[in-house]
Design a protein around this motif. Structure first.
Motif, PDB file in Angstrom:
ATOM      1  N   GLY A 129       0.810  -1.208   0.000  1.00 34.56           N
ATOM      2  CA  GLY A 129       0.000   0.000   0.000  1.00 34.56           C
ATOM      3  C   GLY A 129       0.842   1.255   0.000  1.00 34.56           C
ATOM      4  N   GLU A 130       1.904   1.277   0.813  1.00 33.89           N
ATOM      5  CA  GLU A 130       2.792   2.440   0.859  1.00 33.89           C
ATOM      6  C   GLU A 130       3.484   2.657  -0.481  1.00 33.89           C
ATOM      7  N   LEU A 302      -7.304  -4.469 -12.791  1.00 30.63           N
ATOM      8  CA  LEU A 302      -6.809  -4.575 -11.420  1.00 30.63           C
ATOM      9  C   LEU A 302      -7.703  -5.506 -10.612  1.00 30.63           C
ATOM     10  N   HIS A 303      -7.104  -6.196  -9.657  1.00 25.63           N
ATOM     11  CA  HIS A 303      -7.881  -7.072  -8.777  1.00 25.63           C
ATOM     12  C   HIS A 303      -7.140  -7.227  -7.449  1.00 25.63           C
ATOM     13  N   GLY A 304      -7.817  -7.820  -6.485  1.00 27.93           N
ATOM     14  CA  GLY A 304      -7.202  -8.072  -5.188  1.00 27.93           C
ATOM     15  C   GLY A 304      -6.895  -6.782  -4.441  1.00 27.93           C
ATOM     16  N   ASN A 305      -5.815  -6.824  -3.682  1.00 31.03           N
ATOM     17  CA  ASN A 305      -5.448  -5.664  -2.862  1.00 31.03           C
ATOM     18  C   ASN A 305      -5.054  -4.446  -3.691  1.00 31.03           C
ATOM     19  N   VAL A 306      -4.497  -4.664  -4.878  1.00 30.95           N
ATOM     20  CA  VAL A 306      -4.129  -3.538  -5.737  1.00 30.95           C
ATOM     21  C   VAL A 306      -5.373  -2.739  -6.123  1.00 30.95           C
ATOM     22  N   LEU A 307      -6.477  -3.441  -6.407  1.00 36.36           N
ATOM     23  CA  LEU A 307      -7.741  -2.767  -6.709  1.00 36.36           C
ATOM     24  C   LEU A 307      -8.235  -1.978  -5.495  1.00 36.36           C
ATOM     25  N   ILE A 309      -6.492  -0.804  -2.972  1.00 38.15           N
ATOM     26  CA  ILE A 309      -5.591   0.328  -2.743  1.00 38.15           C
ATOM     27  C   ILE A 309      -5.901   1.456  -3.718  1.00 38.15           C
ATOM     28  N   ALA A 310      -6.160   1.097  -4.980  1.00 37.69           N
ATOM     29  CA  ALA A 310      -6.475   2.105  -5.998  1.00 37.69           C
ATOM     30  C   ALA A 310      -7.723   2.894  -5.622  1.00 37.69           C
ATOM     31  N   LEU A 311      -8.740   2.210  -5.134  1.00 31.77           N
ATOM     32  CA  LEU A 311      -9.988   2.885  -4.782  1.00 31.77           C
ATOM     33  C   LEU A 311      -9.818   3.776  -3.557  1.00 31.77           C
ATOM     34  N   ILE A 312      -9.084   3.300  -2.551  1.00 34.63           N
ATOM     35  CA  ILE A 312      -8.915   4.096  -1.333  1.00 34.63           C
ATOM     36  C   ILE A 312      -8.025   5.299  -1.587  1.00 34.63           C
TER      37      ILE A 312
END
Length: 362
Positions: A129-130, A302-307, A309-312
């Motif tokens: 995330g960072e 995008l999927h999973g945590n990358v998706l 993270i992108a939204l947040i």
């Protein structure tokens, strides 16, 4: 899963911003230490000295060869969607306005990735995330801040040219009336040549020349060049240069918030732009931006945590630098200051709610 310790880390990162804001507000409202002219000088110093060093510092430390291009592609698609909608609104509707389009783009596209985004996304998703939010910050500085500066310079030059042309036309008409002649029928070749709202290309040339002289522009370009060379040949910046950059760049967030406090104190009310425009800014920042990012994420696969993270990261509060630019170019600084202040206040509970919803939707 984010816990109370992680929330405390985010609050710890955000509290110094509130302190700088309060000091700026108090220095004018209660202590009467600064005048409006002095506020403009502080903001200009921040815009053309501190923020360029701030941008150079972060851009120069990335590795351009290891970026997550699908993630950045989704971000680019989201902002292009915003641009297309705003261009259509400006040119195809009666209420369309270039000035409001620039402000709306800033509200939809420029977020606080470093001060709020880094500690929050690290708490939620760890090092991934960072890393992604830092990449987003770099691309924001390299592409979208430069684009915003271009639009602000273009709008300023266009308004200046239009004002000069209208003044000249008014003088010519006054001379014609005084001489008892009709300007349209009896104007001389010289007066007709003076009468010609310059071409778009001549204005663009002036804008590009001004942008090339803007420290924010060449700081970003210089940072990218250094990052490409340093990552390719694995060498570090000399400490004497690094220290000179750090001493200026570290003041970026503090001076920006202090300047915003000065601006608030100089207004008649705390919510400078009023409640309707405040709600409008919050809607663009926390609703429109994540929605367009969701579309971009689907297109980029995008999927999973990358998706997640992108939204947040798309729903992070408003960039502090966007207020500095708005104040320097005289375009709706009241709206941007309110968006930064209230956006930062409501962002923590709102982003945690987004995080919880995304976790439930796994």
């Amino acid at each position: 899963m984010i816990g109370w310790e992680d929330v405390y880390k985010v609050i710890t990162a955000m509290t110094p911003l509130c302190v700088a804001l309060a000091l700026g507000y108090a220095s004018v409202k209660w202590w009467h230490m600064f005048t409006p002219d002095q506020f403009d000088a502080i903001n200009r110093f921040n815009c053309f000295f501190i923020i360029p060093f701030f941008n150079f510092k972060f851009i120069s430390h990335i590795n351009p060869y290891e970026l997550n291009y699908p993630f950045l592609g989704a971000d680019c698609i989201a902002k292009c969607i915003v641009l297309i909608v705003l261009v259509f609104w400006t040119n195809c509707t009666r209420k369309g306005s270039c000035m409001w389009s620039i402000t709306a783009f800033s509200l939809c596209s420029l977020n606080n990735t470093l001060i709020v985004g880094v500690p929050l996304l690290k708490a939620m998703y760890g090092e991934v995330g960072e890393d992604l939010v830092v990449q987003s910050s770099v691309i924001q500085s390299l592409v979208w801040v430069i684009f915003l500066l271009f639009m602000l310079e273009f709008r300023r030059e266009w308004s200046k040219t239009k004002s000069i042309t209208n003044t000249i036309n008014g003088d010519l008409q006054l001379q014609a009336i005084e001489c008892g002649s009709d300007l349209d029928q009896n104007s001389t070749p010289m007066s007709m040549s003076i009468n010609k709202t310059p071409s778009i290309w001549s204005i663009l040339k002036i804008v590009w020349l001004k942008l090339a002289k803007n420290p924010n522009f060449y700081a970003c370009i210089a940072g990218l060049i250094w990052a490409l060379l340093a990552s390719r040949w694995q060498f570090k910046m000399p400490e004497i240069i690094e220290g000179s950059i750090l001493i200026m760049s570290k003041a970026g967030a503090g001076v920006s918030m202090f300047s915003m406090g000065l601006f608030m104190a100089l207004q008649e009310r705390v919510i400078a732009c009023g409640t309707p425009l405040t709600l409008f800014g919050m809607a663009l920042r926390f609703m429109v931006s994540p929605v367009t990012m969701a579309i971009g994420s689907v297109v980029s696969g995008l999927h999973g945590n990358v998706l997640r993270i992108a939204l947040i990261q798309a729903a992070l509060p408003q960039s502090i630098a966007s207020f500095v630019y708005a104040q320097e170019y005289g375009l709706h600084p009241d709206i941007l200051s309110t968006a930064v202040i209230f956006g930062t206040i409501v962002s923590l509970p709102l982003l945690i709610a987004y995080y919880a919803l995304l976790e439930v939707a796994r």
